[in-house]
Scaffold this motif. Structure first.
Motif, short mmCIF file in Angstrom:
data_model
loop_
_atom_site.label_atom_id
_atom_site.label_comp_id
_atom_site.label_asym_id
_atom_site.label_seq_id
_atom_site.Cartn_x
_atom_site.Cartn_y
_atom_site.Cartn_z
N HIS A 112 3.00 2.17 2.25
CA HIS A 112 3.58 2.49 3.66
C HIS A 112 4.93 1.98 3.93
O HIS A 112 5.30 0.60 3.62
CB HIS A 112 2.34 1.84 4.65
CG HIS A 112 1.32 2.16 4.65
ND1 HIS A 112 -0.06 1.54 5.44
CD2 HIS A 112 0.34 2.95 3.68
CE1 HIS A 112 -0.99 2.24 5.01
NE2 HIS A 112 -0.90 2.96 3.91
N LYS A 165 -0.78 5.75 -3.14
CA LYS A 165 0.43 5.07 -2.77
C LYS A 165 1.58 5.58 -3.15
O LYS A 165 2.61 5.00 -2.48
CB LYS A 165 0.25 3.67 -3.30
CG LYS A 165 -1.22 2.71 -3.07
CD LYS A 165 -1.08 1.65 -3.69
CE LYS A 165 -2.54 0.82 -3.42
NZ LYS A 165 -2.52 -0.70 -4.10
N ASN A 167 0.64 -1.19 0.15
CA ASN A 167 -0.11 0.17 -0.10
C ASN A 167 0.81 1.35 0.08
O ASN A 167 0.09 2.16 0.21
CB ASN A 167 -0.99 0.14 1.27
CG ASN A 167 -1.86 -1.10 1.31
OD1 ASN A 167 -2.55 -1.22 -0.04
ND2 ASN A 167 -2.03 -1.82 2.49
#
Length: 556
Positions: free
Chosen positions: A113, A170, A111
């Protein structure tokens, strides 16, 4: 005088003029460039001038050595690695790739992160927390799709808004590429790629610099900067690989006399710029054999004399492109190799301003030709007789001949019948008689079929040969002994009874020289072929299948 400066300061404030000029891209990036640098280069498609203003409020600029760098990322500094497919031929595309290397135990998830693994141990203590940096972490309140006032921070350093293709949330990082007085901005994840065309760009080394930012609150802080040198050339980048059978070390550019050398030309063209070009290769091997011209990238050549030779290759390709500015006439090229840096061109379509340009690439090398081992053959395999019933390994003697230089060592690899699984390896010095004849004795752990590989070597060469052999058992009543007795009886009818009796009680299989049979002299391979066909019905599973075994007068 002091009152005069005070009045001037008051007038500046009253007029609203800034006391400090706004930062520009060239102030933040490319400090080594001169103010007139942009005028020396053509405009890159899709890039902008570094004379544009830089939004320092949204993207603060830190100098090298600024103490804030150490706090720009939790854990440690993020490293940016910049690579390119340089060198690039003028007119082709060059691609740059930036990869971010995060501190230990940190990575980017699906994602976007940046997460840290739980319970990892760093240099200082045991850390058990899980943290993440990403653009979407602070966007859960809907500010991505909010009104204009809520999305003023979603823009690049020059004020242009972020693009919003599918999955753009993203993309956690902002990359600013800078070269030749121009810049390009883009969003990305932990890797970013940029390609640019090099048509009409200045030939020579250039510098690409990349600044990487990540979002923190309502601003973007720098996390890494990197720069690298790339090269634009008007010569085709060429590399030649050279290989030769039996050559011990092809990297030392020393090869063997009498064996063909394979030359393989590799053209560095990652953007496939020359795919539609007609390419020719002009070879001069330096041994007075003349020029050789081919349209194939591989060629074989054999040197028949020892010595040192200068190899020269010219690669020529015709490419289409914009016509350059008028320049003084260039001398007509000679039919021999083109001098370094020479470029010729001819007009193909004056009305459209296009030219067909002949580009050249060059390769030169000095190679040394020496005497080496060019061939090795197994001419006889014989079991070593051991008196009496004794346990242990079976010994076999291998008689070999070679051509060329005298070998100094022999290495043996004994494998299973498929030649895939090695069982034993052994190297030893060898004593070679005149005419390059040598005998090698090797031990085998038991009866069966073995694949045996021999490598003869000296300082400059390695020659290989192999054979598939059957090592007999020690049972005098074995089927192998009976069949061998029958086969030799076919070749020597006058000694039928004697030979069968010997083989029935013999402890090992022996390869008997055919020359010892009365009345038989081997003049060629006819008898050997006959004997192999005769053995075939009896040894379907484990007969010898060595194509390298050659018949010699008086030997098998």
């Amino acid at each position: 005088m002091e009152s005069l400066f005070a009045v001037l300061g008051f007038l500046l404030l009253a007029s609203g003029l800034p006391l400090q000029a706004a930062k520009r891209f060239r102030d933040v990036l490319g400090h080594e460039r001169s103010p007139g640098h942009l005028r020396e280069h053509s405009q890159l498609w899709g890039w902008s001038s570094d004379e544009n203003e830089w939004n320092e409020n949204l993207y603060p600029a830190w100098k090298r050595g600024d103490g804030r760098w150490k706090d720009s990322w939790e854990g440690s500094r993020v490293q940016a690695v910049l690579t390119s497919d340089s060198p690039a031929l003028v007119g082709s595309n060059i691609t740059f790739v930036v990869n971010l290397v995060f501190p230990r135990c940190q990575k980017e998830d699906a994602n976007g992160h940046i997460i840290s693994e739980r319970n990892f141990r760093d240099d200082s203590a045991l850390t058990s927390n899980l943290y993440a940096y990403n653009l979407t972490a602070e966007a859960e309140d809907g500010e991505w799709e909010g009104d204009t006032s809520q999305s003023q921070h979603l823009k690049f350093p020059d004020g242009k808004p972020f693009p919003r293709p599918h999955g753009w949330k993203k993309w956690s990082f902002v990359y600013v590429f800078h070269t030749l007085g121009q810049y390009l901005q883009k969003l990305g994840r932990c890797s970013a790629r940029v390609s640019m065309n090099t048509v009409n760009l200045t030939v020579g080394p250039q510098v690409m610099e990349v600044a990487v930012f990540r979002r923190r609150g309502w601003a973007y802080i720098p996390i890494s900067q990197v720069k690298d040198v790339y090269v634009i050339t008007d010569q085709i980048p060429v590399l030649v690989t050279m290989s030769q059978k039996n050559d011990r070390n092809s990297s030392d550019e020393t090869f063997l006399r009498g064996l063909p050398i394979m030359f393989d030309v590799l053209i560095h063209d990652p953007s496939h710029f020359l795919n539609d070009s007609a390419i020719s290769y002009k070879w001069d091997f330096g041994d007075n054999t003349g020029l050789f011209v081919s349209n194939k990238h591989t060629v074989n050549h054999t040197y028949v004399l020892n010595g040192t030779f200068n190899l020269n290759l010219t690669v020529e390709a015709a490419v289409s492109g914009p016509c350059p500015s008028p320049s003084p006439a260039v001398p007509t090229p000679s039919p021999s190799l083109m001098p370094t840096g020479y470029n010729s061109m001819k007009l193909s379509d004056i009305s459209n301003g296009n030219c067909q340009i002949n580009r050249y690439g060059y390769f030169r090398a000095t190679i040394t030709i020496v005497e080496g081992i060019v061939e090795v053959n197994i001419i006889q395999v014989a079991a070593v007789p051991v008196p009496g019933p004794q346990p242990g390994n079976s010994l076999m003697d291998f008689i070999m001949t070679c051509k060329g230089a005298t070998p100094m060592e022999v290495c043996t690899i004994v494998s299973d019948p498929t030649c895939q699984i090695a069982q034993t390896r052994l190297c030893s010095p060898v004593a070679v008689e005149q005419l390059c004849l040598l005998s090698v004795r090797r031990a085998f752990s038991g009866p069966g079929t073995y694949c045996v590989n021999f490598t003869l070597g000296d300082d400059t060469s390695l020659a290989l040969t192999s054979t598939l052999i059957s090592v007999p058992g020690k049972d005098p009543a074995s089927t192998l002994g009976l069949v061998n007795g029958a086969l030799i009886a076919i070749g020597c009818l006058a000694m039928l009874v004697t030979m069968v009796t010997i083989l029935l009680y013999k402890k090992h299989k022996v390869y008997k020289p055919i020359g010892k049979c009365p009345g038989i002299t081997v003049k060629g391979k006819g008898l050997s072929v006959f004997l192999r066909h005769t053995k075939a019905p009896f040894f379907r599973g484990n007969q010898e299948k060595d194509p390298l075994l050659q018949g010699k007068p008086g030997m098998l």
